[in-house]
Every structure is written in C-alpha cells, then in structure tokens.
Design a protein around this motif. Sequence first.
Motif, PDB file in Angstrom:
ATOM      1  N   ARG A   1       5.552   3.550  -5.916  1.00  0.00           N
ATOM      2  CA  ARG A   1       5.075   4.429  -4.581  1.00  0.00           C
ATOM      3  C   ARG A   1       4.894   5.933  -5.148  1.00  0.00           C
ATOM      4  O   ARG A   1       5.586   6.421  -5.832  1.00  0.00           O
TER       5      ARG A   1
ATOM      6  N   LEU B   1      -3.100   4.771   8.571  1.00  0.00           N
ATOM      7  CA  LEU B   1      -2.083   5.395   7.582  1.00  0.00           C
ATOM      8  C   LEU B   1      -0.641   5.316   8.332  1.00  0.00           C
ATOM      9  O   LEU B   1       0.297   4.730   7.668  1.00  0.00           O
TER      10      LEU B   1
ATOM     11  N   SER C   1       0.900   1.949   9.065  1.00  0.00           N
ATOM     12  CA  SER C   1       1.252   1.196   7.762  1.00  0.00           C
ATOM     13  C   SER C   1       2.374   1.859   7.213  1.00  0.00           C
ATOM     14  O   SER C   1       3.108   1.457   6.110  1.00  0.00           O
TER      15      SER C   1
ATOM     16  N   SER D   1       2.870   5.055   5.954  1.00  0.00           N
ATOM     17  CA  SER D   1       2.548   5.998   4.870  1.00  0.00           C
ATOM     18  C   SER D   1       2.719   7.471   5.231  1.00  0.00           C
ATOM     19  O   SER D   1       2.223   7.744   6.085  1.00  0.00           O
TER      20      SER D   1
END
Length: 330
Positions: free
Chosen positions: A5, A229, A232, A234
């Motif tokens: 990550r 984004l 998802s 994120s």
Amino acid sequence: MVATRTPLDRIFIIGIWIETVLYGMNCIIFAAAMYVLLIKRRGMVPKPLTAITMLLFAFSTAHVSLVLRQLLEAFIWGEPGTASAYFGEQHKPLPNTKLILYSLNVFAQDLILIWRLWVVFEKNWLITGLFLVLELMHTAAGFIAVARGSTPNISVFDKVLRDWALVNWTLDLAVNIGCTALISIRLWWGGHRARRITKQGGNKYFGVILTMVESGTIFALATLVTVGLYLSGSFATFAAVDSVIQLATMTPLLIIVRVGLNLTYGKSIHTTIHTPDISQLCQPSMYPVNALDATATRVQVTINKSCDSDPEDYVLEDRTSRRSKDDDYV
C-alpha cells in the motif's frame, strides 16, 4: 504475494504538487480574466460576475495556504516518520476546513454556470430555478458529508458519509452537465436562426459552444475520477480533491479569458445587411413590397441587432437587459 500500500505521505505530496502547478496556472488565468472583466469590457460586465470570479480565486488561494500549513505540520513540525499518520487523520479541523473551501468553491463555480443559463434563456426563472434548487441540495449534501467526516472515530469510508458524498457528487454532475447542455443547445439554435436570416455559412456561436463544453468536460471528468477513487476505498480521493478545487476555479476563468480575448475555436461571423430581403423575415406581411425602400433602414437595424451580436455577449454580459422591442420582428 502480499499487495503493498502506497504510504499516505507520498500520495498527498503528489496531490499537493499537482495542486501547486494548477494554482500557478490559475494565477496567470485569473490575471487575464481580470483584464477582460475590468479593462477590455469595462462597464459592460455585471458586477456579480466579477465578484464571484474574485471569490473563486480567493477560495483556491486559501486552499493552497492550508495545504502549505499541512506540509509544515507533517514534515517540519511533526515527529519524523509520522507524516502518513498525520494525513490519515481526516477528521481534524484543517482537512475539514479544506473540504469546506472545496464545497464553497464548487458552489461559486456552479452559480456562474447557472447565471449564464439565466442570461441565455432570457431570465427564465422556471428553468433556472430548477438548477438553483439542485445546487442548494448539492451544497447542503456536501456540508452534511463534511460534518459527518469531522466526527472522531468515524471512518472516511463510513456508509452514511459515503451516501451523502455520492449525493453531493451526483447533484454536482447533474448541474454541470445539465446547464452546459442547455446553454449549448440554446446558443446553437440562436446561431442556426441567424444563419437562416443572413444566409452566411457556419454557426457564429460554435466557438463559444465548444469552449464551454470543453471546460465542463474537464471538471466533470475530474469529478468522476474522484468518485471512482472514493468508491475504490483509496485515500487518494482527498489528494484528488486538492486538485479538483483548482479545476473548479480554472474552468469558468478559462471561458471568460478565451471568449473575452477571442481565443475560441473557429471565427466569429460579423454580418452586415445592406439590402434586406423582406422574404427572410418571420412576418413578411408586415412590410408590403411597395414599402421596401421606406422600411429598409428599420429592417437592417432589426436584423443586425438580432443576428450580429457578439457571441461573448451571452457569456460575459447580461444581454437581456439590452433587449429592445425591435428584436421581436425576427
């Protein structure tokens, strides 16, 4: 293989770098927009348009200042190695203040777009009112999402927060796409009518239409990327928001600069009718053939008022306030 990550400090540094580049561009575009509004078209531009333009740039400048504060707190004043943890705390006052500025900036941008819709549709409050209601709902949803995200121990991907954020983004896209589409259609139709009367090739508003669609597309795509984004899961969403606020300032300023400095696609058509053909008018029966010589001057002025107005009048000026009764003849 275990997926790695990306540390939050890297994500936010990249996002801040992109925002800084966009802000530098905004400084140049803002200066050009002020030249158009205050010098080139002095006295012809409504004061609220100039005020909102200044407000947009003020919001984007304040946002960049807060970003600088974040960099100092994360990398200079904070303990070494704690930057990622710092950027992960999105419920703190500084990140939430940035989100409030983002909401206010987008609200101001949408107001300019709705004002253009109001002008192009000749102060039709039925159409404009619908988008004003949508815009108020969009802004309210954004503030509710910010308030939810400022609660300690609430994940930035909390279901309630996500639902309000999606409502906010959906309504924002509806306002931007809807207003841009209606303005473009209205201008295209006006250019089409003018071409039928003047018998000149090309639509005189085509350049303005493309410029508005292009600017609207830039912001819509940036918003869609941000939504993607977020869905998802994120944290890059919040770095993307830092750039989107600069685009929210840039897109309306670009329209002002490109239209005001005649930097749109194609060429403007400025037609002068020297010998009007009565058969081209919508109501030819008003002008008998034997009265052609006596009414030629009036017809010439009427056609020129309706068909030869500058395209930027619909983008930078409240043209409906200068509408005369003669316009009703065509």
